[in-house]
Design an enzyme around this catalytic site. Structure first.
Site, PDB file in Angstrom:
ATOM      1  N   ASP A 179       3.290 -55.828 -25.064  1.00 29.43           N
ATOM      2  CA  ASP A 179       3.316 -54.434 -24.898  1.00 29.43           C
ATOM      3  C   ASP A 179       3.603 -53.570 -26.228  1.00 29.43           C
ATOM      4  O   ASP A 179       4.254 -52.583 -26.145  1.00 29.43           O
ATOM      5  CB  ASP A 179       4.214 -53.570 -23.482  1.00 29.43           C
ATOM      6  CG  ASP A 179       3.930 -54.208 -22.218  1.00 29.43           C
ATOM      7  OD1 ASP A 179       2.990 -54.828 -21.788  1.00 29.43           O
ATOM      8  OD2 ASP A 179       5.266 -54.593 -21.706  1.00 29.43           O
TER       9      ASP A 179
ATOM     10  N   GLU B 244      -2.468 -50.448 -14.990  1.00 30.97           N
ATOM     11  CA  GLU B 244      -1.337 -49.821 -15.487  1.00 30.97           C
ATOM     12  C   GLU B 244      -1.414 -49.632 -17.005  1.00 30.97           C
ATOM     13  O   GLU B 244      -2.689 -49.712 -17.639  1.00 30.97           O
ATOM     14  CB  GLU B 244      -0.091 -50.790 -15.224  1.00 30.97           C
ATOM     15  CG  GLU B 244      -0.334 -52.225 -15.741  1.00 30.97           C
ATOM     16  CD  GLU B 244       1.062 -53.049 -15.293  1.00 30.97           C
ATOM     17  OE1 GLU B 244       1.818 -52.794 -14.778  1.00 30.97           O
ATOM     18  OE2 GLU B 244       1.047 -54.449 -15.804  1.00 30.97           O
TER      19      GLU B 244
END
Length: 325
Positions: free
Chosen positions: A39, A209
């Site tokens: 991420d 997401e």
């Protein structure tokens, strides 16, 4: 469009990164140094490139680079954890921090970050700020600014900050439980008011997401582009993540993909998907002008380790970003 691996990019630690690319698409940047990541949130100050990243046993992970190519691992922010995090973590974890969204606003460094665990809707988005900006490193925790629990219509993770064309400030967040949401935040303390949360993307079949919004003027029209990750992350070489995009003339939507399919109905134009070696690209972020994207993918030749990719984003004459990988 599904892309395959074309050439290898050299990794530090004797590992090679790369992707097979369509002939018109530039290869990802050649990177070196500390490239293990998950991420990655990319941000650039005047002289330094920054990456803020997920950690499972520490605080907010930090990398830095003078040129965006050679990366050094820095010290995490709140590496020992904070007491309030334990409320949202399993008993055996003290500092499990996910998908930070960090940058600078009006000279203030900020990092939004998530505290949660897999499969749990008991989550919190925290905020820390640094007077004088990121490089000053004067991080002061502002506590949990948005939380969720079982039964809520959203999951309070994956935060990212964006400034609208009129100067209003927003926080994009959410995953799986009704997908991605957006809410206004204060220009003064960067915290959201009560209520005002808008659902902007969901996909009940695949999950969605890591929402990240950038604004870009195309001709006389300002569009907001919502980048997101669909599929399953965090399963190493078995990960099915892929990166999609949609756009809207309003920051709160509705967002549609290139074919006009609403992102609230599972839409999303694919920008990156698994190749033969590197699987599950996702966890993406961009510079605010949409010129550069960073993401992770899992190396099937190295036990599914997540590694960093960065590439320029090419924008077509039709006003849509082209595949990055």
């Amino acid at each position: 469009m599904f892309l395959t691996l074309k050439r290898l990019v050299r990794l530090a630690a004797a590992c090679a990164l790369g992707a097979l690319l369509a002939p018109a698409q530039a290869a990802p940047w050649t990177l070196s140094g500390s490239l293990g990541t998950h991420d990655p949130n990319i941000y650039k100050t005047s002289s330094t490139w920054w990456l803020f990243e997920t950690t499972d046993n520490g605080g907010i992970g930090v990398k830095y680079s003078s040129d965006g190519h050679a990366w050094t691992q820095g010290l995490p922010i709140f590496g020992s954890g904070l007491a309030w995090w334990k409320t949202y973590l399993p008993a055996d974890k003290t500092a499990m921090v996910w998908a930070p969204g960090c940058g600078e606003y009006n000279g203030l460094g900020y990092c939004y970050y998530a505290i949660s665990s897999f499969g749990s809707q008991k989550s919190a988005i925290g905020l820390t700020t640094s007077a004088g900006g990121i490089a000053a490193g004067q991080w002061v925790d502002q506590g949990a600014i948005l939380t969720s629990q079982s039964g809520d219509g959203y999951n309070a993770i994956d935060p990212s900050f964006v400034v609208a064309a009129n100067g209003d400030t927003y926080l994009v967040f959410g995953s799986f439980w009704n997908g991605i949401h957006i809410t206004r935040v204060s220009k003064v303390n960067l915290k959201p008011p009560t209520g005002g949360i808008v659902n902007i993307a969901k996909d009940s079949a695949n999950g969605i997401e890591n929402g990240f919004v950038v604004k870009k003027a195309i001709g006389s029209t300002t569009y907001y582009y919502l980048f997101a990750s669909k599929g399953a992350c965090c399963k190493g070489a078995s990960s099915t993540y892929y990166i999609v995009v949609g756009r809207s003339t309003s920051i709160t939507g509705p967002y549609v993909d290139k074919n006009g399919v609403a992102m609230l109905s599972g839409g999303g134009t694919v920008l990156a998907s698994s190749g033969s070696r590197f699987k599950g690209p996702g966890g993406q972020s961009l510079l605010a002008d949409g010129s550069v994207m960073a993401w992770h993918a899992y190396d099937a030749n190295n036990n599914g380790a997540p590694v960093l990719f960065i590439n320029n984003v090419t924008w077509g004459s039709d006003g849509w970003p082209q595949a990055v990988w």
